[in-house]
Scaffold this motif. Sequence first.
Motif, PDB file in Angstrom:
ATOM      1  N   ASP A  59      -4.098   7.452  -1.223  1.00  0.00           N
ATOM      2  CA  ASP A  59      -2.831   7.902  -1.759  1.00  0.00           C
ATOM      3  C   ASP A  59      -1.981   8.596  -0.693  1.00  0.00           C
ATOM      4  O   ASP A  59      -2.486   9.339   0.134  1.00  0.00           O
ATOM      5  CB  ASP A  59      -3.074   8.851  -2.937  1.00  0.00           C
ATOM      6  CG  ASP A  59      -1.838   9.022  -3.781  1.00  0.00           C
ATOM      7  OD1 ASP A  59      -1.076   8.053  -3.921  1.00  0.00           O
ATOM      8  OD2 ASP A  59      -1.635  10.133  -4.298  1.00  0.00           O
ATOM      9  N   ARG A  60      -0.710   8.289  -0.717  1.00  0.00           N
ATOM     10  CA  ARG A  60       0.304   8.936   0.108  1.00  0.00           C
ATOM     11  C   ARG A  60       1.624   8.700  -0.584  1.00  0.00           C
ATOM     12  O   ARG A  60       1.701   7.957  -1.556  1.00  0.00           O
ATOM     13  CB  ARG A  60       0.302   8.382   1.536  1.00  0.00           C
ATOM     14  CG  ARG A  60       0.543   6.897   1.564  1.00  0.00           C
ATOM     15  CD  ARG A  60       1.266   6.432   2.813  1.00  0.00           C
ATOM     16  NE  ARG A  60       1.186   5.000   2.933  1.00  0.00           N
ATOM     17  CZ  ARG A  60       1.851   4.140   2.164  1.00  0.00           C
ATOM     18  NH1 ARG A  60       2.634   4.577   1.203  1.00  0.00           N
ATOM     19  NH2 ARG A  60       1.718   2.847   2.339  1.00  0.00           N
ATOM     20  N   ARG A  61       2.666   9.344  -0.092  1.00  0.00           N
ATOM     21  CA  ARG A  61       3.970   9.179  -0.735  1.00  0.00           C
ATOM     22  C   ARG A  61       4.449   7.729  -0.592  1.00  0.00           C
ATOM     23  O   ARG A  61       4.089   7.044   0.366  1.00  0.00           O
ATOM     24  CB  ARG A  61       4.992  10.142  -0.159  1.00  0.00           C
ATOM     25  CG  ARG A  61       5.375   9.849   1.262  1.00  0.00           C
ATOM     26  CD  ARG A  61       6.408  10.836   1.765  1.00  0.00           C
ATOM     27  NE  ARG A  61       7.707  10.220   1.697  1.00  0.00           N
ATOM     28  CZ  ARG A  61       8.685  10.441   2.552  1.00  0.00           C
ATOM     29  NH1 ARG A  61       8.529  11.293   3.527  1.00  0.00           N
ATOM     30  NH2 ARG A  61       9.833   9.831   2.436  1.00  0.00           N
ATOM     31  N   SER A  73       9.275   8.418   7.391  1.00  0.00           N
ATOM     32  CA  SER A  73       9.174   9.845   7.072  1.00  0.00           C
ATOM     33  C   SER A  73      10.529  10.531   7.084  1.00  0.00           C
ATOM     34  O   SER A  73      10.717  11.552   6.425  1.00  0.00           O
ATOM     35  CB  SER A  73       8.234  10.543   8.057  1.00  0.00           C
ATOM     36  OG  SER A  73       6.925  10.082   7.884  1.00  0.00           O
ATOM     37  N   ARG A 109       0.373   1.804  -1.928  1.00  0.00           N
ATOM     38  CA  ARG A 109      -0.477   2.453  -0.927  1.00  0.00           C
ATOM     39  C   ARG A 109      -1.351   1.381  -0.290  1.00  0.00           C
ATOM     40  O   ARG A 109      -1.560   0.313  -0.872  1.00  0.00           O
ATOM     41  CB  ARG A 109      -1.328   3.547  -1.524  1.00  0.00           C
ATOM     42  CG  ARG A 109      -2.380   2.997  -2.471  1.00  0.00           C
ATOM     43  CD  ARG A 109      -3.268   4.087  -2.979  1.00  0.00           C
ATOM     44  NE  ARG A 109      -4.331   3.464  -3.769  1.00  0.00           N
ATOM     45  CZ  ARG A 109      -5.436   4.065  -4.078  1.00  0.00           C
ATOM     46  NH1 ARG A 109      -5.645   5.302  -3.708  1.00  0.00           N
ATOM     47  NH2 ARG A 109      -6.346   3.443  -4.782  1.00  0.00           N
TER      48      ARG A 109
END
Length: 187
Positions: free
Chosen positions: A66-68, A35, A62
Amino acid sequence: MIEEHFAALSEAAGKSVSWGPKIRDWGDHLAAVLSSGGRLLACGNGGSAAEAQHLTGELVGRFRNDRRPFSAIALHADTSAATAIANDYGEHELFARQVRAHGRPGDVLVCLSTSGGSQNVVAAAKAAHEVGVTTWALTGPSPNPLAALCHEAIPVEAPSMATVQEIHLALVHALCTALDDALGVPT
């Protein structure tokens, strides 16, 4: 023989439950690293290379939802760099040289080795220490050089390398679950 394999796998999976707290800690740590713009490097040979690439694929893509995307590199996957390094410096430097190139203080290197003695994976862990990268190992039975060298390790106690690799995949998925949980990715 097939039934014996499944029995060994079941026994090793049962023993691996005890690693849950460590995997959750790794997930929390990795969430903080990724992060904040850090990266994960991963290395291994043969089947362990496949597991390393599986892990990095889950992070760049992923796992569940969904995520960055996150920066994650399987060190064996750049064939041009890998073959040039092996040719010019020897196979023992295959991963170490890439760790020195890509690793930054605070990043994480996940080392996978069913024996825990793969020379090029051990050299990568040593290089990671030189540049301030945190090292985690997934290995076969302990004691072994890689588990002793890394900051933290999960040695899989199993009678065959196939079973060790199968448990490594489950641990990779557990780490991805722990990461997504730490990031608050909905299930």
